[in-house]
Design a protein around this motif. Structure first.
Motif, PDB file in Angstrom:
ATOM      1  N   PHE A 302       0.805  -1.218   0.000  1.00  0.00           N
ATOM      2  CA  PHE A 302       0.000   0.000   0.000  1.00  0.00           C
ATOM      3  C   PHE A 302       0.842   1.274   0.000  1.00  0.00           C
ATOM      4  O   PHE A 302       0.554   2.225  -0.725  1.00  0.00           O
ATOM      5  N   ASN A 303       1.901   1.332   0.810  1.00  0.00           N
ATOM      6  CA  ASN A 303       2.702   2.550   0.939  1.00  0.00           C
ATOM      7  C   ASN A 303       3.958   2.556   0.070  1.00  0.00           C
ATOM      8  O   ASN A 303       4.802   3.437   0.220  1.00  0.00           O
ATOM      9  N   ASP A 304       4.103   1.582  -0.829  1.00  0.00           N
ATOM     10  CA  ASP A 304       5.235   1.567  -1.744  1.00  0.00           C
ATOM     11  C   ASP A 304       4.922   2.422  -2.974  1.00  0.00           C
ATOM     12  O   ASP A 304       3.753   2.614  -3.328  1.00  0.00           O
ATOM     13  N   ARG A 305       5.971   2.921  -3.626  1.00  0.00           N
ATOM     14  CA  ARG A 305       5.762   3.770  -4.799  1.00  0.00           C
ATOM     15  C   ARG A 305       6.863   3.538  -5.841  1.00  0.00           C
ATOM     16  O   ARG A 305       7.997   3.197  -5.504  1.00  0.00           O
ATOM     17  N   ILE A 306       6.497   3.748  -7.123  1.00  0.00           N
ATOM     18  CA  ILE A 306       7.508   3.878  -8.169  1.00  0.00           C
ATOM     19  C   ILE A 306       7.758   5.377  -8.345  1.00  0.00           C
ATOM     20  O   ILE A 306       6.836   6.190  -8.244  1.00  0.00           O
ATOM     21  N   MET A 307       9.035   5.741  -8.616  1.00  0.00           N
ATOM     22  CA  MET A 307       9.410   7.143  -8.679  1.00  0.00           C
ATOM     23  C   MET A 307      10.484   7.337  -9.733  1.00  0.00           C
ATOM     24  O   MET A 307      11.168   6.378 -10.113  1.00  0.00           O
ATOM     25  N   GLU A 308      10.628   8.580 -10.185  1.00  0.00           N
ATOM     26  CA  GLU A 308      11.683   8.926 -11.137  1.00  0.00           C
ATOM     27  C   GLU A 308      12.834   9.586 -10.404  1.00  0.00           C
ATOM     28  O   GLU A 308      12.636  10.431  -9.519  1.00  0.00           O
ATOM     29  N   HIS A 318       8.740  -0.892   1.286  1.00  0.00           N
ATOM     30  CA  HIS A 318       8.894  -1.136   2.718  1.00  0.00           C
ATOM     31  C   HIS A 318       9.250  -2.599   2.965  1.00  0.00           C
ATOM     32  O   HIS A 318       8.628  -3.498   2.396  1.00  0.00           O
ATOM     33  N   GLU A 319      10.252  -2.807   3.802  1.00  0.00           N
ATOM     34  CA  GLU A 319      10.693  -4.152   4.157  1.00  0.00           C
ATOM     35  C   GLU A 319      10.280  -4.450   5.600  1.00  0.00           C
ATOM     36  O   GLU A 319       9.694  -3.615   6.297  1.00  0.00           O
ATOM     37  N   GLU A 320      10.595  -5.642   6.039  1.00  0.00           N
ATOM     38  CA  GLU A 320      10.385  -5.992   7.442  1.00  0.00           C
ATOM     39  C   GLU A 320      11.388  -5.234   8.313  1.00  0.00           C
ATOM     40  O   GLU A 320      12.351  -4.647   7.821  1.00  0.00           O
ATOM     41  N   MET A 321      11.168  -5.219   9.592  1.00  0.00           N
ATOM     42  CA  MET A 321      12.080  -4.585  10.544  1.00  0.00           C
ATOM     43  C   MET A 321      12.224  -3.084  10.277  1.00  0.00           C
ATOM     44  O   MET A 321      13.257  -2.475  10.542  1.00  0.00           O
ATOM     45  N   ASN A 322      11.143  -2.462   9.764  1.00  0.00           N
ATOM     46  CA  ASN A 322      11.129  -1.015   9.540  1.00  0.00           C
ATOM     47  C   ASN A 322      12.300  -0.532   8.679  1.00  0.00           C
ATOM     48  O   ASN A 322      12.945   0.467   8.986  1.00  0.00           O
ATOM     49  N   GLU A 323      12.527  -1.224   7.588  1.00  0.00           N
ATOM     50  CA  GLU A 323      13.524  -0.799   6.614  1.00  0.00           C
ATOM     51  C   GLU A 323      12.826  -0.442   5.305  1.00  0.00           C
ATOM     52  O   GLU A 323      11.743  -0.944   5.001  1.00  0.00           O
ATOM     53  N   ILE A 324      13.454   0.429   4.527  1.00  0.00           N
ATOM     54  CA  ILE A 324      12.936   0.817   3.209  1.00  0.00           C
ATOM     55  C   ILE A 324      14.026   0.555   2.186  1.00  0.00           C
ATOM     56  O   ILE A 324      15.146   1.058   2.321  1.00  0.00           O
ATOM     57  N   SER A 325      13.706  -0.237   1.188  1.00  0.00           N
ATOM     58  CA  SER A 325      14.682  -0.560   0.145  1.00  0.00           C
ATOM     59  C   SER A 325      14.386   0.249  -1.112  1.00  0.00           C
ATOM     60  O   SER A 325      13.232   0.572  -1.406  1.00  0.00           O
ATOM     61  N   ILE A 326      15.450   0.596  -1.840  1.00  0.00           N
ATOM     62  CA  ILE A 326      15.320   1.368  -3.072  1.00  0.00           C
ATOM     63  C   ILE A 326      15.921   0.551  -4.212  1.00  0.00           C
ATOM     64  O   ILE A 326      17.109   0.206  -4.186  1.00  0.00           O
ATOM     65  N   TRP A 327      15.078   0.224  -5.189  1.00  0.00           N
ATOM     66  CA  TRP A 327      15.483  -0.543  -6.356  1.00  0.00           C
ATOM     67  C   TRP A 327      15.496   0.377  -7.574  1.00  0.00           C
ATOM     68  O   TRP A 327      14.710   1.314  -7.658  1.00  0.00           O
ATOM     69  N   TRP A 336      15.881  -5.122 -12.286  1.00  0.00           N
ATOM     70  CA  TRP A 336      15.942  -4.271 -11.107  1.00  0.00           C
ATOM     71  C   TRP A 336      17.188  -4.593 -10.279  1.00  0.00           C
ATOM     72  O   TRP A 336      17.564  -5.751 -10.146  1.00  0.00           O
ATOM     73  N   GLY A 337      17.796  -3.552  -9.742  1.00  0.00           N
ATOM     74  CA  GLY A 337      18.925  -3.754  -8.844  1.00  0.00           C
ATOM     75  C   GLY A 337      18.722  -2.938  -7.579  1.00  0.00           C
ATOM     76  O   GLY A 337      18.378  -1.752  -7.647  1.00  0.00           O
ATOM     77  N   LYS A 338      18.938  -3.560  -6.431  1.00  0.00           N
ATOM     78  CA  LYS A 338      18.793  -2.832  -5.173  1.00  0.00           C
ATOM     79  C   LYS A 338      20.019  -1.943  -4.982  1.00  0.00           C
ATOM     80  O   LYS A 338      21.158  -2.416  -4.984  1.00  0.00           O
ATOM     81  N   ILE A 339      19.800  -0.634  -4.820  1.00  0.00           N
ATOM     82  CA  ILE A 339      20.918   0.303  -4.702  1.00  0.00           C
ATOM     83  C   ILE A 339      21.090   0.857  -3.296  1.00  0.00           C
ATOM     84  O   ILE A 339      22.136   1.408  -2.970  1.00  0.00           O
ATOM     85  N   TYR A 340      20.043   0.710  -2.451  1.00  0.00           N
ATOM     86  CA  TYR A 340      20.177   1.283  -1.109  1.00  0.00           C
ATOM     87  C   TYR A 340      19.106   0.706  -0.187  1.00  0.00           C
ATOM     88  O   TYR A 340      18.014   0.331  -0.632  1.00  0.00           O
ATOM     89  N   THR A 341      19.458   0.647   1.101  1.00  0.00           N
ATOM     90  CA  THR A 341      18.505   0.264   2.141  1.00  0.00           C
ATOM     91  C   THR A 341      18.552   1.296   3.257  1.00  0.00           C
ATOM     92  O   THR A 341      19.609   1.561   3.826  1.00  0.00           O
ATOM     93  N   ILE A 342      17.408   1.906   3.532  1.00  0.00           N
ATOM     94  CA  ILE A 342      17.299   2.879   4.631  1.00  0.00           C
ATOM     95  C   ILE A 342      16.929   2.105   5.888  1.00  0.00           C
ATOM     96  O   ILE A 342      15.852   1.523   5.975  1.00  0.00           O
ATOM     97  N   GLY A 343      17.827   2.126   6.846  1.00  0.00           N
ATOM     98  CA  GLY A 343      17.607   1.332   8.052  1.00  0.00           C
ATOM     99  C   GLY A 343      17.433   2.155   9.309  1.00  0.00           C
ATOM    100  O   GLY A 343      17.327   1.593  10.402  1.00  0.00           O
ATOM    101  N   VAL A 344      17.400   3.495   9.179  1.00  0.00           N
ATOM    102  CA  VAL A 344      17.260   4.345  10.363  1.00  0.00           C
ATOM    103  C   VAL A 344      16.088   5.295  10.180  1.00  0.00           C
ATOM    104  O   VAL A 344      15.843   5.815   9.093  1.00  0.00           O
TER     105      VAL A 344
END
Length: 420
Positions: A302-308, A318-327, A336-344
């Motif tokens: 629901f809260n995920d988005r595609i962006m430019e 949104h991932e588990e453990m309150n992380e956000i991944s950027i592909w 698709w390649g994962k380029i970053y994970t926001i963990g804080v």
């Protein structure tokens, strides 16, 4: 008597000589002042003007003819567009204040405000038999919000409209013309240039999505809609042409939802077909109007988005453990390649807003209207200072936009009579 006349003639001649001398001295002084002003090459003046904010440019164009010519030259407009940062454009109620704390955030119309509907009447004044009264309380102000340096700033276009904003590209926006069912208009809210667009497909009640893009063929407006058979139809209008062109819609299934605005990146428009639990996105390549199905790296929620970001397509999930991944997807034929994970500092309800053009950051909005920004260099999540009542577009009533001087020469609609 002759002696007095001679003296008078001498005094008159002396006065004329002094006046002539004074005039020559003044002309010499003016010439000296002009000659003392250093000559600035046109490129130098353009380099100075390009650094001014748009509000100042709007005033500077009337300084002199050379400046006007520079500011409205295609090269200057293009350079100004390249420098423009992203903002959020939205509609704000006029003169409807329910609480004292909201008074500063509500637009108040004044006699110099540009009215979209009044402009429409001016364009077609010869053919309009009567002008209906418009309730001022039904109008909305077109405004924008800038997010920078940890705070928000509300900007004014000094323009009002009745219709919904449907699409935005390069500083141009497409708006519903509420004076005629199914009609659209395109305008630049900065310059207030406005033109009507021809009628397209109209269904009594349907879901639809609009997107305005700039491609090799010029500006193009894409309209996806659910037809009477519940299948997805598509029509395309090249801005400046008199009619829409029907193209084949996606053949690999129904789009189930039109809630998210489409994203333009890597030469194509992209839609997420479901509000929740979507496994793929629907993409339309702009040059050939063909639809493609691209699998997502993981199921969208629901809260995920595609962006430019930098003309590439990103998937913020949104991932588990309150992380956000950027592909990131760099080409339609790539993976698709994962380029970053926001963990804080992540919150489960954070909704991605956009990536700025010139800063390696990403903005989020919480369900209560709070705004957060993540700085990739500092690896920090911070809360943006938002003035109470200044974020009036909860629920998605905002659009990514850039302020620019882009202008269009759109052919007038060929209909001879317009009835409102």
């Amino acid at each position: 008597m002759a002696e007095k006349s001679s003296k008078a003639m001498s005094l008159l001649k002396l006065a004329e000589e002094r006046a002539s001398l004074k005039k020559k001295l003044e002309e010499g002084k003016q010439k000296q002042q002009v000659d003392s002003v250093p000559y600035l090459p046109k490129d130098c003046i353009s380099n100075i003007l390009i650094r001014l904010p748009l509000e100042s440019l709007q005033r500077s164009r009337f300084v002199c003819k050379p400046w006007y010519s520079i500011i409205y030259s295609p090269t200057f407009v293009h350079d100004n567009l390249r420098r423009a940062e992203k903002v959020l454009i939205f509609l704000s109620p006029i003169n409807r204040v329910s609480r004292r704390s909201d008074r500063d955030s509500v637009f108040r119309e004044n006699p110099n405000t540009f009215s979209v509907e009044a402009k429409i009447f001016d364009l077609k004044s010869v053919h309009v038999l009567h002008r209906p009264l418009i309730d001022p309380s039904s109008k909305y102000a077109i405004r924008y919000m800038m997010l920078a340096d940890g705070k928000t700033t509300i900007g004014e276009f000094n323009a009002t409209c009745l219709g919904k904003i449907r699409a935005s590209c390069d500083g141009l926006i497409v708006i519903d013309n509420n004076l005629k069912k199914g009609e659209l208009l395109i305008m630049n809210p900065i310059t207030h240039e406005l033109n009507l667009l021809p009628l397209g497909t109209i269904y009594p009640s349907h879901e639809e999505s609009f997107a305005l893009v700039n491609c090799t063929q010029g500006y193009k407006l894409v309209h996806l809609f659910r037809d009477e058979s519940q299948f997805i139809g598509c029509e395309v209008l090249r801005i400046g042409e008199r009619s829409w062109r029907v193209v084949d819609g996606p053949s690999f299934g129904l789009l189930k939802w039109f809630g998210y605005e489409p994203v333009f990146a890597i030469g194509a428009l992209h839609w997420v077909p479901e509000i929740d639990h979507s496994e793929y996105i629907v993409s339309m390549t702009i040059d050939d109007d063909k639809f493609h199905k691209i699998m997502l790296p993981k199921v969208s929620r629901f809260n995920d988005r595609i962006m430019e970001v930098s003309d590439r397509l990103c998937f913020v999930a949104h991932e588990e453990m309150n992380e956000i991944s950027i592909w990131m997807l760099e080409s339609l034929s790539g993976e698709w390649g994962k380029i970053y994970t926001i963990g804080v500092g992540c919150i489960r309800d954070l909704i991605p807003l956009y990536f700025p053009k010139f800063r390696w950051e990403i903005y989020f909005m919480d369900k209560d209207g709070s705004v957060f920004v993540y700085d990739f260099e500092k690896e920090q999540m911070g809360k943006v200072v938002v003035k109470k009542g200044s974020f009036p577009f909860l629920g998605g009533a905002y659009m990514i936009h850039v302020n620019s001087l882009v202008s269009l020469s759109i052919k007038e609609n060929s209909r001879d009579t317009i009835e409102y």
